[in-house]
Write a protein that holds these residues in place. Structure first.
Motif, PDB file in Angstrom:
ATOM      1  N   MET A 165       0.834  -1.565   0.140  1.00 41.12           N
ATOM      2  CA  MET A 165      -0.239  -0.009  -0.086  1.00 41.12           C
ATOM      3  C   MET A 165       0.853   1.518  -0.047  1.00 41.12           C
ATOM      4  SD  MET A 165      -3.571  -0.598  -0.157  1.00 41.12           S
ATOM      5  CE  MET A 165      -3.568   0.768  -0.689  1.00 41.12           C
ATOM      6  N   ASP A 166       2.333   1.848   1.012  1.00 46.38           N
ATOM      7  CA  ASP A 166       3.309   2.309   0.823  1.00 46.38           C
ATOM      8  C   ASP A 166       3.708   2.237  -0.468  1.00 46.38           C
ATOM      9  OD1 ASP A 166       4.598   3.953   2.003  1.00 46.38           O
ATOM     10  OD2 ASP A 166       6.661   3.509   1.226  1.00 46.38           O
ATOM     11  N   ASN A 167       3.509   1.176  -1.735  1.00 50.53           N
ATOM     12  CA  ASN A 167       4.000   1.927  -3.486  1.00 50.53           C
ATOM     13  C   ASN A 167       3.027   2.376  -3.783  1.00 50.53           C
ATOM     14  OD1 ASN A 167       6.318  -0.168  -3.035  1.00 50.53           O
ATOM     15  ND2 ASN A 167       6.222  -1.652  -3.754  1.00 50.53           N
ATOM     16  N   VAL A 168       1.852   1.946  -3.615  1.00 47.40           N
ATOM     17  CA  VAL A 168       1.163   2.540  -4.180  1.00 47.40           C
ATOM     18  C   VAL A 168       0.234   3.669  -3.885  1.00 47.40           C
ATOM     19  CG1 VAL A 168      -1.794   1.850  -4.164  1.00 47.40           C
ATOM     20  CG2 VAL A 168      -0.233   0.205  -4.747  1.00 47.40           C
ATOM     21  N   LYS A 169       0.515   4.144  -3.225  1.00 49.60           N
ATOM     22  CA  LYS A 169      -0.009   4.919  -2.114  1.00 49.60           C
ATOM     23  C   LYS A 169       1.743   6.339  -3.362  1.00 49.60           C
ATOM     24  CE  LYS A 169       0.674   8.488   1.689  1.00 49.60           C
ATOM     25  NZ  LYS A 169       1.273   9.415   3.269  1.00 49.60           N
TER      26      LYS A 169
END
Length: 381
Positions: free
Chosen positions: A68-72
């Protein structure tokens, strides 16, 4: 866990944790994905947006916070870049994560499942199969633009959500370990397929070796460039690239080869009648034109040359993976009948044979399209 196992009460409790507008009137299963469970949330008030709720498959994606950090990071970068481009609409062209009321990007339920929510993009379409050249063109344009917009972002800022996903050395190592162990006693059935794989080992390491030698830039790549991961607008024009779970550091040829593998084959991935496996070269050319119309802005000459290596590598790698699973006793891929993974292996090998036979034609298309775009740019400037 499947969509049918999630009760309305269970889902409502999860939804309540997210920072949404309005009140959800209906909850329906959504999409054709096989990895995550997805639900469409229809808002009671039409002045408020609808949403998509997803359960992230943490059996495959083992570090959900990193994912989710990647997606953000990726969506924020895309949104910033698009905001500076006239006539762009970042809200429609980039996925919007809906955070929890406490600010986190995912919710973990009492059963240990991870959930996230996106803004639902209205008036869009997606297709599982490419049937027309204009569709292939738009798919290529979408992924080319995706890479181009992220080309100035440091790839090392992202985590590997599936480590070594396109690392052919690792895939071959596992294959040879399975072959040596022969736990399912199937090794003697696959001598022909094993010989085919062995003869191509060195050439299939070309992309990896060019990267190790510093000739290819490590970039942010999508790593799952199926056509249904592109949303098209009401006019069937590319609007938004979705399914960002596998976005991580990689080489552009991986994305190009993955997309071509799914559109160039005239038959299914597990076609039994190998004579039906032919190449749809017009779709190849259309995708290449769409892709390079966006990606030529940042690609180096070596990266352009590597695109054909990706077209060869991805079906080869998929054959290695299917054959490994067959030798191991069908422990990874779902199978519908005895020998399904072997049938898949043979279909991918046949596809690769067809690609090898048309190698010069395909390279010629890539070179011609790239040179035409470069000449057009020179004339304009």
């Amino acid at each position: 866990m499947t969509n049918n196992q999630h009760t309305p009460q269970h889902l409502s409790a999860i939804i309540d944790a997210f920072s949404i507008e309005g009140t959800i009137a209906t909850i329906k299963p959504y999409g054709s994905g096989h990895i995550n469970d997805t639900f469409y949330l229809k808002n009671e008030d039409q002045t408020h947006p609808d949403y998509l709720l997803q359960r992230i498959n943490h059996a495959i994606f083992k570090d959900v916070p990193a994912l989710m950090d990647n997606v953000k990071k990726v969506t924020e970068h895309l949104r910033k870049k698009l905001a500076a481009i006239p006539d762009s609409n970042p809200k429609k062209q980039v996925l919007t994560i809906i955070p929890l009321k406490n600010g986190l990007l995912y919710f973990k339920d009492v059963d240990g499942n991870y959930w996230r929510m996106y803004l639902y993009l209205t008036d869009t379409n997606s297709y599982d199969l490419v049937e027309k050249e204009i569709q292939a063109f738009e798919g290529g344009k979408a992924f080319g633009r995706f890479q181009a917009l992220l080309s100035d972002m440091d790839a090392t800022l992202l985590a590997e959500t599936i480590p070594d996903f396109h690392n052919i050395e690792m895939r071959l190592s596992r294959f040879y370990k399975a072959w040596s162990t022969d736990i399912a006693k199937r090794r003697d059935e696959v001598n022909e397929e094993t010989d085919f794989i062995n003869k191509r080992v060195d050439v299939m390491k070309s992309i990896l070796n060019l990267g190790k030698e510093g000739h290819l830039s490590l970039r942010i790549t999508h790593n799952d460039t199926k056509f249904n991961n592109v949303l098209l607008d009401a006019n069937d024009k590319a609007q938004c690239v979705i399914d960002l779970d596998t976005v991580m550091p990689g080489y552009v040829a991986y994305d190009f080869g993955d997309a071509i593998r799914t559109i160039i084959n005239s038959a299914s991935e597990d076609e039994k009648d190998l004579n039906k496996i032919k190449l749809n070269i017009p779709l190849f050319e259309a995708y290449t034109k769409g892709y390079l119309s966006e990606a030529d802005k940042f690609l180096s000459a070596v990266e352009v040359d590597s695109l054909m290596m990706g077209v060869l590598l991805i079906p080869y790698m998929q054959a290695v993976r299917f054959l490994t699973d067959y030798i191991e006793g069908d422990v990874y891929y779902k199978t519908n009948f005895e020998g399904h993974n072997l049938q898949r292996t043979r279909a991918q090998i046949q596809l690769l044979k067809e690609i090898e036979a048309e190698h010069d034609t395909l390279v010629g298309i890539i070179d011609r399209v790239y040179n035409e775009l470069k000449n057009a740019t020179t004339l304009i400037s």
